[in-house]
Every structure is written in structure tokens, then in C-alpha cells.
Design an enzyme around this catalytic site. Structure first.
Site, PDB file in Angstrom:
ATOM      1  N   PRO A 123       0.837  -1.200   0.000  1.00 54.64           N
ATOM      2  CA  PRO A 123       0.000   0.000   0.000  1.00 54.64           C
ATOM      3  C   PRO A 123       0.872   1.250   0.000  1.00 54.64           C
ATOM      4  CG  PRO A 123       0.048  -0.990   2.185  1.00 54.64           C
ATOM      5  CD  PRO A 123       0.758  -1.941   1.273  1.00 54.64           C
ATOM      6  N   LYS A 124       0.435   2.266  -0.693  1.00 53.07           N
ATOM      7  CA  LYS A 124       1.126   3.564  -0.644  1.00 53.07           C
ATOM      8  C   LYS A 124       0.543   4.329   0.544  1.00 53.07           C
ATOM      9  CE  LYS A 124       2.641   7.376  -3.561  1.00 53.07           C
ATOM     10  NZ  LYS A 124       2.316   8.438  -2.585  1.00 53.07           N
ATOM     11  N   VAL A 125       1.140   4.105   1.698  1.00 52.09           N
ATOM     12  CA  VAL A 125       0.631   4.679   2.944  1.00 52.09           C
ATOM     13  C   VAL A 125       0.790   6.196   2.903  1.00 52.09           C
ATOM     14  CG1 VAL A 125       0.862   4.681   5.447  1.00 52.09           C
ATOM     15  CG2 VAL A 125       1.191   2.556   4.166  1.00 52.09           C
ATOM     16  N   GLY A 278      -2.944   4.826  -2.836  1.00 53.15           N
ATOM     17  CA  GLY A 278      -2.631   3.999  -3.985  1.00 53.15           C
ATOM     18  C   GLY A 278      -1.803   2.803  -3.559  1.00 53.15           C
TER      19      GLY A 278
END
EC number: 6.5.1.2
Length: 560
Positions: A123-125, A278
Site C-alpha cells: 500500500p502507498k501509505v 494507492g
């Protein structure tokens, strides 16, 4: 080489569609517009990095920064690095933060993945990036991302975050980790809850003084271990053992873009412990850390979620007159994509509402989708330097005007045609506003029912109406003659609901004309005010003239 060219073309196509063409400004106007937006973004940067606060939503900031960069490129100005913090007293990173290149879409991602193997998705944290330096098993230093080479010393702050391991062992005892400090969430569903300005909130907590208790609302997601174990599985296992469990939980092996899309969609809808914007796809094989430089990571890319709201430029303000005579205002926009929907127009509402919003061509507005996918305005996020607003038409129209065509009645007249052709009225399938405009422009209708006299030849020779469609229209117009009396009365704009009209049991025009105000008032949902409107409507000269004309055409219920 062909693959890289395809990726480049995909990115350029995306940029050209996401960003409007260069504005048609004079050099002086361009300088003024760029300077004003540049100053505003600098102020937001100062607030963010010096005060730890944000006066603007993260998504708005990102999109306006992109808009500024576009303008600078259009007019040959030097571009800026987004979110560049002040470097006073900055600390050098042991390993540079590379940043991550963003893919425009699934096709671009697929091309990128085609030449690589051993790929993993994370996950794009959404938070702020940090370097964690461990020496002899203890947290030695924590450094903010900064410009990728240098950042601020956050060591004391990070030591107060209980979710960050302060001691480690084994291969991690002398290591450098890169990750994201994020706001802990319980069951955050990105699809429903959005970004909640998480990045700014984290930055605020890290920049403020004397907030040790609130720092426990933060945690870290480690996404890189430079010069760590070669196998991703070994990296994940060691990180989990040390206390960085989220990395192992939310890192999955993927083989192609379809698998990435599946995981991306899953995390978009799932309950997660953090906010995301994202996914990131990375190759397990990475170069030695001494080769890492900002903006030069070829082993990882990001595929961001489509923003819930988009910043759009207002190209024009248009006025429309509805069938009841009310003037509404519509903003014509440079196209933006919202949830796979191309949005080019948004309804502002009444003239008064437009004046309250204070929107002019050249302004930047925040647009999202309301219920049933209808675009709406959330905010005006930037107003241009030169603002010229059009003058709205005079408020001369009402529910009893424009049954007959005239130059001043053009818009309301067309609105009446669109209304009567709708499914709930006469059900003229296959014709909308554009079709009615084409017919009226060619045949100059006298009134709203003049189309009944059109011949097949006239329809066939109407510019803008395909010959294959003209026969269908003529058939629809003839079928309309068989519609019930109440449908024709609705087409004439009687101020009653369909339920009330059906309850009246009116079956002829003569019967309707003799009905009294008391009769109308007793109908369901019809009070004294509405009853008076019906009387005014049936006594109107244009309505009487239309009734006589329909009688001459032998429309059901209108015959003498």
C-alpha cells in the site's frame, strides 16, 4: 527500448489529458498568475514545514502544485520541487530517498512490469517519509525525508512514538530503514472515508513542540531496507520479528498488472490501519544503496487511486433557462476524470448561488461526484488574477412564458421541448436537447407542438439529424398522438403532479377549462396556492391557443 518508449508515451498522454493545454495568456498575465500561485504555495509550504499545520487539503495542494508546474513549463519559467522544506540545520541521510515514479494507468504499469521479475505490491501509505537509523541495536537517528538527501532531525520525536521499535537485533542491529510515519486508524476504508488530510496531520504532530502524548497516535510502515537481505521473504520475516509487522502483512507477491489491480481494489475497499492513496509495486532486487539518488529509482513505481475530488479550471460560465423560467448557472470546465467519468460541466445552481460562490472563468474549483454520479462543486480553491464575470440574462421568464418561440425565449422554449419529449411526458424516444435545437433551427417552430406537422422529408433533410434516425423520429412523433389526454396536459406545463392530475379524472380539455379553484384544491397534495396557479395557467392566452391548436390536430381529449 520499445517498452520504455511506450511507457513514456503513456505518461505524456496522461499528462496532456490531466492538465489543460497552455493558457492563452500574454507574458505579463502569465507572470502575474504564476507569481500569485507560487506565493500561495510557498505560504502553504511555510505553514506545513515551519508551523506543522496545513490550511489546504493534501489533494488540493498536490493538484495546484501540478497546475503551477504546468504553467511554468508553458511559459518557460523555472519549475519548483513540490513540498521542498527549508534545509537549515538539515541532517544528511545515510541512504538517499529516491521517491517513486507514478504510473498513469494499468497499461503503463503492465509495460513497466513486463521487463521485471520478483515483484511485490505494498500500500502507498499516506503520511510523511522518514529514515530510521539503528546502530548497535538501538534507534540512533530519525530523519525526515526533506529533499531526499537531507532532512530534519526527528530523533527525539520518533523516540516518543511507542509503535516504533527502539531496539532491534540480528541483521537489523546496524541498519538503515525507510518508511512512512502515519496516523493510526481503526478500520479506515479509503473508498468511503478518503484521505482525511492525513499527511498534514502527521506533519503537524511531528513539527509541534510539547505534544508527546499525541505522538502515540502515530506508527510507522517500513517500505525499504537498503542493503538488506536479498530475498524479500527474508526481509519481511526479519522486519516482522523486530516489530515492524505491518510490512509483512501488507506486502504481496504479484506477477502482472491484473494481480496488482485486484489487490489495489481490495485495499481501496478494505478496512485498513492507515490512510492510503494507492499502491507501490517494487522489485525485490535493488541496487546497492550508494547508488540511490532522488528521482532515480527504476525498481519501483506507484499507481495512485483516482482522487475523489479533482481541481478543474473554469473555462466559461453559461446560463440556462428551465421550462419553469428559472435561470440556472453552469460552469464549463477543462475536462477532468472522476471515477472513470469525464466531467466537463457542473451545475452551480441559481444566479444568487453563483454570486455567493463568486466563480469566474479562469478560477480553479474542486469538483467531486455526488449521489448518482452527478458532479458538484466542493470549493473554489484558487481565483485568477484577471476575473471577468458574464452578465446573467434578465429575470423576465416564469412558468407561463415561452410556449411560443421568439429570440428572447430561445432557452426556455428548448427546455420546454426537452421536457415534453421526456419519458414521463410524451416519451419521444431518441431525441434530446441537441436534436430539438437542430429541428427548431431548421424548421423555426411556432410553438412547442409544431413538430407534429413535420413530414418525413423535412425530418430527413434536417442538418444534424441522421437519415437513419429521421424515420424513427417521425414514427415517434406519430405515436405521440395516441398518448392519453393527461400526458398532453403535462406537456403543456400544468402546475400539478401526475398523481394529482390522475386523481382529477379530467378526460377532456373542455372539462378541464370549466373546473373551479375549489375543485383543484381538493386534489391530493394541492393546496390553495397551487390551485390558484392552475387557474392562472388555464386562463393564460398562450395555453388557450395551444389547446385550440391541439383540437385542430384531433389530439385525444382536445376535440370539440
Amino acid at each position: 527500448m520499445k517498452v520504455w518508449m511506450a511507457i513514456l508515451i503513456s505518461i505524456l498522454c496522461w499528462q496532456s489529458s490531466a492538465w489543460a493545454v497552455c493558457p492563452a495568456w500574454s507574458p505579463a498575465r502569465a507572470q502575474e498568475e504564476i507569481s500569485r500561485l507560487q506565493q500561495q504555495i510557498k505560504q502553504w509550504d511555510d505553514d506545513y514545514w515551519k508551523e506543522g499545520k496545513s490550511e489546504v487539503e493534501d489533494g488540493v495542494y498536490d493538484q495546484l502544485s501540478a497546475r503551477l508546474t504546468q504553467w511554468q513549463r508553458c511559459f518557460g519559467n523555472e519549475t519548483r520541487d513540490a513540498m521542498m522544506p527549508p534545509l537549515n540545520g538539515a541532517v544528511m541521510h545515510p541512504v538517499a530517498h529516491t521517491g517513486v515514479r507514478k504510473m498513469a494507468d494499468k497499461n503503463a504499469l503492465s509495460l513497466w512490469m513486463r521487463e521485471r521479475s520478483d515483484l511485490w505490491v505494498q500500500p502507498k501509505v499516506d503520511g510523511v517519509a522518514v529514515t530510521l537509523v539503528y546502530r548497535d541495536g538501538k534507534l540512533n537517528k530519525a530523519i525526515s525525508r526533506g529533499n531526499g538527501l537531507k532532512g530534519e532531525d526527528w530523533t527525539q520525536k520518533v523516540r516518543l512514538i511507542s509503535a516504533v521499535p527502539q531496539t532491534v537485533s540480528g541483521p537489523l542491529a546496524n541498519s538503515t530503514l525507510q518508511g512512512e510515519i502515519f496516523l493510526k486508524r481503526k478500520g479506515h476504508i479509503q473508498q468511503q472515508m478518503g484521505g482525511i488530510n492525513a499527511r498534514a496531520k502527521v506533519a503537524g504532530l511531528m513539527m509541534r513542540q510539547g505534544n508527546s502524548d499525541t505522538l502515540n497516535s502515530l506508527a510507522v510502515f517500513v517500505w525499504a531496507w537498503p542493503d538488506g537481505p536479498q530475498l524479500m521473504t527474508d526481509r519481511l520475516k526479519e522486519l516482522a520479528t523486530a516489530g515492524f509487522t505491518l510490512t509483512q502483512t501488507y506486502t504481496r507477491a504479484v506477477k502482472n498488472a491484473d494481480e496488482v489491480a485486484h489487490v489495489r481494489n481490495e485495499w481501496w475497499k478494505a478496512k485498513l490501519p492507515f490512510v492510503t492513496d494507492g499502491v507501490v509495486v517494487r522489485a525485490a532486487k535493488e541496487p546497492e544503496s550508494r547508488h540511490w539518488l532522488p528521482g532515480q529509482a527504476e525498481w519501483l513505481v506507484a499507481w495512485k487511486y483516482q482522487p475523489v475530488a479533482q481541481v478543474a479550471e473554469v473555462k466559461a460560465i453559461q446560463f440556462a433557462v428551465g421550462k419553469s423560467g428559472k435561470i440556472s448557472v453552469v460552469a464549463s470546465l477543462a475536462p477532468v476524470m472522476l471515477d472513470d467519468k469525464k466531467v466537463q460541466r457542473v451545475n452551480i445552481g441559481s444566479v444568487r448561488r453563483w454570486q455567493e460562490w463568486d466563480i469566474a472563468p479562469g478560477d480553479q474549483i474542486l469538483v467531486s461526484l455526488a449521489g448518482q454520479g452527478i458532479p458538484r462543486i466542493d470549493d473554489v480553491v484558487w481565483r485568477g488574477a484577471e476575473r471577468t464575470k458574464p452578465t446573467p440574462p434578465e429575470n423576465r421568464f416564469n412558468s407561463l412564458t415561452c410556449y411560443f418561440a421568439s429570440d428572447v425565449c430561445q432557452e426556455q422554449f428548448i427546455s420546454r421541448l426537452v421536457w415534453l419529449g421526456s419519458k414521463q411526458v410524451l416519451g419521444l424516444d431518441g431525441i434530446g436537447e441537441a436534436g430539438w435545437r437542430a429541428l427548431h433551427q431548421t424548421h423555426r417552430f411556432e410553438h412547442i407542438f409544431s413538430w407534429l406537422l413535420l413530414t418525413p422529408e423535412q425530418l430527413q433533410n434536417t442538418p444534424g439529424i441522421a437519415k437513419s434516425k429521421s424515420a424513427q423520429l417521425w414514427h415517434q412523433f406519430n405515436l405521440a398522438r395516441q398518448q392519453p389526454f393527461t400526458r398532453w396536459v403535462m406537456a403543456m406545463g400544468i402546475p400539478l403532479t401526475r398523481a394529482a392530475l390522475n386523481a382529477s379524472d379530467e378526460r377532456s380539455w373542455s372539462q378541464l377549462l370549466f373546473s373551479t379553484e375549489q375543485f383543484w384544491q381538493q386534489l391530493p397534495g394541492t393546496g390553495s396556492g397551487r390551485a390558484r396557479q392552475v387557474i392562472e395557467w388555464k386562463e393564460n392566452a398562450q395555453i388557450k391557443k395551444l389547446g385550440s391548436w391541439l383540437a385542430a390536430q384531433q389530439i385525444t381529449g382536445f376535440e370539440p
